[in-house]
Design an enzyme around this catalytic site. Structure first.
Site, mmCIF file in Angstrom:
data_model
loop_
_atom_site.group_PDB
_atom_site.id
_atom_site.type_symbol
_atom_site.label_atom_id
_atom_site.label_comp_id
_atom_site.label_asym_id
_atom_site.label_seq_id
_atom_site.Cartn_x
_atom_site.Cartn_y
_atom_site.Cartn_z
ATOM 1 N N HIS A 17 0.966 -1.158 0.030
ATOM 2 C CA HIS A 17 -0.031 -0.026 0.176
ATOM 3 C C HIS A 17 0.545 1.465 0.417
ATOM 4 O O HIS A 17 0.641 2.168 -0.952
ATOM 5 C CB HIS A 17 -0.728 -0.062 1.678
ATOM 6 C CG HIS A 17 -1.960 -1.319 1.625
ATOM 7 N ND1 HIS A 17 -1.816 -1.710 2.223
ATOM 8 C CD2 HIS A 17 -3.051 -1.524 0.345
ATOM 9 C CE1 HIS A 17 -3.330 -2.422 2.303
ATOM 10 N NE2 HIS A 17 -3.460 -2.567 0.837
ATOM 11 N N LYS A 41 -17.478 -6.940 6.183
ATOM 12 C CA LYS A 41 -16.324 -7.289 6.668
ATOM 13 C C LYS A 41 -15.758 -7.462 8.774
ATOM 14 O O LYS A 41 -16.605 -6.411 9.022
ATOM 15 C CB LYS A 41 -14.846 -7.167 6.129
ATOM 16 C CG LYS A 41 -14.953 -7.170 4.290
ATOM 17 C CD LYS A 41 -13.411 -5.939 3.876
ATOM 18 C CE LYS A 41 -13.544 -6.817 2.556
ATOM 19 N NZ LYS A 41 -12.194 -6.125 1.590
ATOM 20 N N ARG A 90 -0.954 -6.538 -7.808
ATOM 21 C CA ARG A 90 -0.043 -7.605 -6.670
ATOM 22 C C ARG A 90 0.293 -8.370 -8.600
ATOM 23 O O ARG A 90 1.276 -8.685 -9.072
ATOM 24 C CB ARG A 90 -0.089 -7.680 -6.078
ATOM 25 C CG ARG A 90 -0.213 -6.639 -4.788
ATOM 26 C CD ARG A 90 -1.146 -7.674 -3.578
ATOM 27 N NE ARG A 90 -2.293 -8.210 -4.172
ATOM 28 C CZ ARG A 90 -2.807 -8.814 -3.428
ATOM 29 N NH1 ARG A 90 -2.411 -8.888 -2.071
ATOM 30 N NH2 ARG A 90 -3.880 -9.013 -3.037
ATOM 31 N N SER A 128 -3.008 -7.481 2.736
ATOM 32 C CA SER A 128 -3.147 -7.456 4.435
ATOM 33 C C SER A 128 -3.635 -8.921 4.759
ATOM 34 O O SER A 128 -3.340 -9.110 6.001
ATOM 35 C CB SER A 128 -4.692 -6.274 4.618
ATOM 36 O OG SER A 128 -4.186 -5.133 4.374
#
Length: 162
Positions: A17, A41, A90, A128
């Protein structure tokens, strides 16, 4: 002045990030890092904690602002009167999901553009979720998250165990 919004959960912020934030800060006049408050979440960190960590790791960047939002990204982007969203990628698996979201956002708001930025190859494995799993099993998170927030993350893990 070109402003871009970099949205995400940032639960917690990673070196990947930070890589995107740093590079976006060089390309754009202003970068708004927007923490999504997603009630679907079960985050490790509250929105306030995620904002605090992001502020800790970006304080040297005068053109980076930390904010948070609820609801649709396109509504937030319009509220901020911005027309560009930046998303970090990514791997090809990220592209598929992010492309779907970008096309949905374009359908909802044709005036908002999404720009994809590849993360540094050194961070291409990093998420994460990986950080949370490593820290949950007392693994070393050095090199995975910015140094300024390593202790903060470990303290949070320790407080959750009590």
């Amino acid at each position: 002045m070109k402003t871009v919004i970099y949205p995400g959960s940032f639960d917690p912020p990673t070196n990947g990030h930070l890589d995107i934030i740093q590079r976006a800060a060089r390309v754009f006049d202003k970068v708004i890092v927007a923490v999504l408050n997603n009630p679907e979440k079960n985050p490790m960190f509250t929105v306030a904690e995620r904002r605090k960590m992001l502020e800790m790791i970006t304080k040297e960047y005068a053109n980076v602002e930390i904010d948070d939002f609820n609801g649709l990204l396109v509504d937030y982007v319009r509220e901020k009167q911005v027309s560009i969203v930046i998303k970090g990628l990514r791997a090809i698996s990220d592209f598929e999901n992010e492309m779907q979201m970008a096309l949905t956002n374009r359908k909802l708001a044709p005036d908002i553009e999404t720009i994809f930025m590849m993360t540094n190859h050194k961070c291409s494995f990093l998420s994460s979720s990986v950080v949370k799993e490593v820290v949950a099993f007392d693994g070393c998170i050095e090199g995975l998250v910015p140094e300024q927030i390593q202790d903060y993350i470990i303290e949070k893990r320790n407080s959750q165990r009590k």
